[in-house]
Design a protein around this motif. Structure first.
Motif, short mmCIF file in Angstrom:
data_model
loop_
_atom_site.label_atom_id
_atom_site.label_comp_id
_atom_site.label_asym_id
_atom_site.label_seq_id
_atom_site.Cartn_x
_atom_site.Cartn_y
_atom_site.Cartn_z
N GLU A 240 0.72 -0.93 -0.16
CA GLU A 240 0.30 -0.05 -0.02
C GLU A 240 0.66 1.28 0.20
OE1 GLU A 240 -3.48 1.81 -0.60
OE2 GLU A 240 -3.22 -0.81 0.00
N SER A 241 2.06 1.34 1.28
CA SER A 241 2.70 2.67 0.42
C SER A 241 4.32 2.13 1.29
CB SER A 241 2.27 3.29 2.37
OG SER A 241 2.50 2.46 3.27
N CYS B 179 -2.18 9.14 5.58
CA CYS B 179 -2.87 8.24 6.64
C CYS B 179 -1.57 7.36 7.19
CB CYS B 179 -4.02 7.98 6.22
SG CYS B 179 -4.49 7.21 5.25
N CYS B 180 -0.87 6.92 5.54
CA CYS B 180 0.23 5.86 5.76
C CYS B 180 1.25 6.18 6.38
CB CYS B 180 -0.43 5.06 4.34
SG CYS B 180 -2.07 4.50 4.06
N THR B 181 2.29 5.10 6.57
CA THR B 181 3.81 5.77 6.87
C THR B 181 4.47 5.12 5.24
OG1 THR B 181 3.55 5.09 8.93
CG2 THR B 181 6.58 4.96 8.25
N HIS B 182 5.25 5.77 4.69
CA HIS B 182 5.27 5.15 3.65
C HIS B 182 6.38 5.18 3.59
CE1 HIS B 182 1.87 6.86 2.29
NE2 HIS B 182 1.35 6.83 0.69
#
Ligand SMILES: [Zn+2]
Length: 111
Positions: free
Chosen positions: A62-63, A95-98
């Protein structure tokens, strides 16, 4: 888009292994990588047969992103675009940790 997990396998160790072997002979690296895998397909997500088929980066979750690699004219594993780093990548959401090659993006998401 491929995910980093398949059949319950997490290919993070494979991607990190391939990154760590940039500059090494592809024949050697390939046989070591294959020995660890149930199938060769995840290798092809990251490693292109030549530069023209290479991608600057790949997305495995996802990221989660990694450098795209290719096999150069000397049959060595190489980075498609060394200018792409965790400092140049821009998050696609807040919202995500990339991560890029396991390092967090330094740029913030801009709405
Ligand atoms: Zn998100």
């Amino acid at each position: 888009m491929h995910t980093g997990k398949r059949h319950g396998y997490d290919y993070t160790p494979l991607f990190k292994f391939l990154l760590s072997r940039v500059g090494d002979d592809w024949g050697v690296v390939h046989s070591e990588a294959v020995a660890r895998l149930d199938c060769e397909e995840p290798i092809t997500w990251m490693v292109a047969p030549d530069l023209s088929a290479g991608k600057p980066f790949i997305r495995t979750g996802e990221s989660t992103y990694y450098s795209g690699l290719y096999v150069d004219e000397a049959n060595k594993l190489a980075v498609v675009d060394p200018n792409v780093t965790h400092q140049t990548m821009v998050p696609s959401c807040a919202c995500c940790t990339h991560t890029f090659n396991g390092k967090r993006f330094t740029a913030a998401f801009v709405d």
